[in-house]
Write a protein that holds these residues in place. Structure first.
Motif, short mmCIF file in Angstrom:
data_model
loop_
_atom_site.label_atom_id
_atom_site.label_comp_id
_atom_site.label_asym_id
_atom_site.label_seq_id
_atom_site.Cartn_x
_atom_site.Cartn_y
_atom_site.Cartn_z
N VAL A 1 41.63 57.08 19.35
CA VAL A 1 41.27 57.20 17.93
C VAL A 1 42.11 56.26 17.08
N ARG A 2 43.39 56.15 17.39
CA ARG A 2 44.26 55.24 16.61
C ARG A 2 43.88 53.78 16.81
N ASN A 3 43.28 53.46 17.94
CA ASN A 3 42.92 52.07 18.24
C ASN A 3 41.51 51.70 17.82
N ILE A 4 40.83 52.58 17.10
CA ILE A 4 39.49 52.23 16.59
C ILE A 4 39.62 51.07 15.60
N PRO A 5 38.86 50.00 15.76
CA PRO A 5 38.99 48.85 14.84
C PRO A 5 38.72 49.25 13.40
N GLU A 6 39.42 48.64 12.50
CA GLU A 6 39.26 48.94 11.08
C GLU A 6 37.86 48.58 10.59
N ASP A 7 37.23 47.60 11.24
CA ASP A 7 35.87 47.24 10.84
C ASP A 7 34.92 48.42 11.02
N TYR A 8 35.13 49.21 12.06
CA TYR A 8 34.28 50.38 12.27
C TYR A 8 34.45 51.37 11.12
N ARG A 9 35.67 51.55 10.68
CA ARG A 9 35.92 52.48 9.57
C ARG A 9 35.29 51.95 8.28
N ASN A 10 35.35 50.63 8.10
CA ASN A 10 34.74 50.05 6.90
C ASN A 10 33.22 50.24 6.91
N VAL A 11 32.62 50.09 8.10
CA VAL A 11 31.17 50.32 8.20
C VAL A 11 30.84 51.76 7.82
N SER A 12 31.68 52.69 8.28
CA SER A 12 31.45 54.10 7.94
C SER A 12 31.52 54.31 6.43
N ARG A 13 32.47 53.64 5.77
CA ARG A 13 32.57 53.79 4.32
C ARG A 13 31.37 53.19 3.61
#
Length: 289
Positions: A180-192
């Motif tokens: 979970v900590r290594n999930i790329p930040e781009d994935y989190r941005n897509v979620s937002r």
């Protein structure tokens, strides 16, 4: 007339050519797989059996040779599911009893471990508060929990399940948190950008991205579960492959112990392969088998 006959005669030949090519290609793939995956372990196994036979066939040997193991345990091999009542059951029933305990404890560890791992991986506060505790508890040997679980549950069956649970949960928590900590930040941005809610983010982003790490923890956990139940059953008694090994030791039936150890290793290997295959299917081959 002659031309049409020749054309008709050539049709089966044309249709058979692709079939022959496919059969040859399949045979070549099978041959290559056998040479690279089957032959090397078969040769090593044959050498080990030959060395074992030579060392244990000499006068004064304290362990039985492979030929003696087969002779002494032939009835157990050909009839693994006999049931003469009580604890006098075949090795197949003993293994199934152990697998039942492992299934309950392991599934509980999967649910709790993935949940806690996601919490620790996503929350900095949770990581700082829980990770030191997890790191300390995971170093406690599995069997050290058995007396405490017996005192708490007053029954051997749930005590064994608890030992499996507490053994398997730590690698699942740690690997899930790392994933979970290594999930790329781009994935989190897509979620937002897509404005996914918490459940959607967990299902569509967190789990797929962390799945390779999660299944690495699941493989380690299932192996540790099988190791722990065999050891725990030696102490709690009842039906189970661990109890069978201990009972055979008390009866000085060394060949039975050797056969049981072989079965334990085979079952552990199968469990690992099942989890690895499931992980490869879920992650579309991104995990290592």
């Amino acid at each position: 007339m002659s031309t049409s006959v020749n054309q008709a005669a050539s049709v089966p030949l044309k249709l058979s050519l692709p079939s022959r090519t496919a059969v040859q290609a399949t045979a070549e793939r099978i041959g290559k797989y056998g040479m690279s995956h089957v032959l090397p372990p078969a040769i090593v196994l044959a050498v080990l059996l030959a060395v074992w036979e030579a060392l244990c066939s000499v006068p004064g040997a304290t362990l039985p040779a492979p030929s003696k193991v087969v002779a002494d345990t032939w009835e157990l091999i050909v009839n693994p599911f006999y049931d003469y009542g009580g604890n006098d059951v075949g090795m197949g029933w003993q293994i199934l009893a152990s697998l039942e305990r492992v299934a309950y404890g392991y599934l509980l560890a999967v649910v709790a471990g993935i949940g806690l791992g996601v919490l620790v991986g996503q929350s900095t506060w949770a990581m700082r508060g829980l990770d030191p505790i997890f790191q300390v508890l995971r170093t406690v040997p599995p069997l050290a929990w058995l007396p405490l679980s017996l005192a708490a549950f007053q029954d051997s069956y749930p005590s064994a399940i608890f030992v499996i649970f507490i053994t398997a949960i730590w690698p699942i928590i740690i690997n899930t948190a790392v994933g979970v900590r290594n999930i790329p930040e781009d994935y989190r941005n897509v979620s937002r950008v897509l404005r996914l809610n918490g459940v959607e983010h967990f299902v569509k982003i967190t789990l797929p991205a962390a799945a390779p790490y999660i299944f690495s923890g699941l493989r380690i956990g299932v192996g540790l579960s099988w190791l722990a139940i065999v050891a725990a059953e030696m102490l709690i008694g009842g039906v189970g492959i661990g109890f069978f090994i201990w009972d055979a030791w008390n009866a000085s039936m060394i060949s039975d112990i050797v056969l049981a150890l072989i079965y334990v290793g085979i079952v552990g290997f199968i469990l690992d392969r099942i989890v690895a295959a499931l992980g490869k299917w879920v992650t579309r081959g991104t995990t290592t088998a």
